[in-house]
Design a protein around this motif. Structure first.
Motif, PDB file in Angstrom:
ATOM      1  N   LEU A 158      31.744  -6.131  -8.235  1.00 15.42           N
ATOM      2  CA  LEU A 158      30.690  -7.089  -8.555  1.00 15.42           C
ATOM      3  C   LEU A 158      30.995  -7.719  -9.909  1.00 15.42           C
ATOM      4  O   LEU A 158      31.776  -7.187 -10.685  1.00 15.42           O
ATOM      5  CB  LEU A 158      29.332  -6.380  -8.657  1.00 15.42           C
ATOM      6  CG  LEU A 158      28.829  -5.639  -7.433  1.00 15.42           C
ATOM      7  CD1 LEU A 158      27.589  -4.821  -7.791  1.00 15.42           C
ATOM      8  CD2 LEU A 158      28.496  -6.608  -6.320  1.00 15.42           C
ATOM      9  N   THR A 162      25.994  -9.714 -12.134  1.00 17.35           N
ATOM     10  CA  THR A 162      25.319  -9.153 -10.970  1.00 17.35           C
ATOM     11  C   THR A 162      24.875  -7.726 -11.269  1.00 17.35           C
ATOM     12  O   THR A 162      23.769  -7.317 -10.913  1.00 17.35           O
ATOM     13  CB  THR A 162      26.241  -9.184  -9.730  1.00 17.35           C
ATOM     14  OG1 THR A 162      26.640 -10.537  -9.490  1.00 17.35           O
ATOM     15  CG2 THR A 162      25.547  -8.633  -8.508  1.00 17.35           C
ATOM     16  N   TYR A 165      21.873  -7.974 -13.349  1.00 15.06           N
ATOM     17  CA  TYR A 165      20.713  -8.326 -12.521  1.00 15.06           C
ATOM     18  C   TYR A 165      20.145  -7.061 -11.866  1.00 15.06           C
ATOM     19  O   TYR A 165      18.939  -6.807 -11.894  1.00 15.06           O
ATOM     20  CB  TYR A 165      21.109  -9.342 -11.453  1.00 15.06           C
ATOM     21  CG  TYR A 165      20.087  -9.471 -10.363  1.00 15.06           C
ATOM     22  CD1 TYR A 165      20.245  -8.817  -9.156  1.00 15.06           C
ATOM     23  CD2 TYR A 165      18.921 -10.213 -10.551  1.00 15.06           C
ATOM     24  CE1 TYR A 165      19.291  -8.907  -8.159  1.00 15.06           C
ATOM     25  CE2 TYR A 165      17.961 -10.302  -9.577  1.00 15.06           C
ATOM     26  CZ  TYR A 165      18.145  -9.649  -8.373  1.00 15.06           C
ATOM     27  OH  TYR A 165      17.184  -9.735  -7.398  1.00 15.06           O
TER      28      TYR A 165
END
Length: 191
Positions: A158, A162, A165
């Protein structure tokens, strides 16, 4: 930063109307500036990224109601407030830890401590089960295994943003979820 005031007014208007390109323009223009404000005050990259990401998420979610004159000023003040809130939350958590330590020292029953620890562990596990699988995985690697965002990103294939997040999402949820658990625990303790 936006130099042309008319251009900024147009971008803000487009943002309020849900224009994703306007949001991306604001994000690309201000992300680093906002991140650096948080980073300079906290000295922790991951937390600064988390707070910055959360601010931009709120900007998008509340775009229709926002009426800032200058987006740069609005974002600067907002991130400073987020940093203050984060620090205050840490102070509350530290007070709870101090309280719990003194309680644990005074407690004569090791069995009771084990039961309470098991209850807290169970509450954390139940809370994690309410999150999406990828978010659970990122939380566990970050908070339980103490991996850095960079290591998690490589391991899960990733981007670091991300991972940020997922961390933001999981921490926000777990704070709320465990706050309710801790309130019930403290209420039971004092009754």
């Amino acid at each position: 930063m936006f130099v042309n005031t008319t251009n900024e007014e147009e971008i803000l208007k487009a943002l309020r109307n849900g224009d994703e390109e306007a949001f991306l323009k604001i994000y690309e223009t201000y992300w680093y500036h906002v991140f650096m404000i948080a980073y300079k005050r906290l000295g922790k990259k991951e937390i600064a990224q988390e707070l910055t990401q959360d601010l931009f998420l709120k900007l998008w979610e509340k775009r229709e109601a926002l009426r800032p004159q200058k987006i740069g000023n609005y974002l600067s003040v907002s991130i400073k407030n987020s940093v203050i809130d984060h620090i205050n939350a840490g102070l509350v958590a530290n007070k709870y830890v101090d309280f719990y330590k003194s309680y644990a020292e005074q407690s004569s029953s090791a069995t009771q401590q084990v039961v309470e620890f098991d209850d807290l562990t169970e509450a954390i596990e139940k809370g994690l089960l309410k999150l999406p699988v990828k978010t659970q995985e990122v939380f566990k690697l970050s908070r339980l295994d103490r991996w850095s965002s960079e290591k998690i990103a490589r391991h899960l294939n990733l981007s670091e943003k991300t991972v940020g997040y997922h961390l933001t999402k999981s921490l926000k949820f777990m704070r709320t979820y465990l706050r309710e658990y801790l309130l019930m625990f403290l209420a039971a303790f004092f009754l």
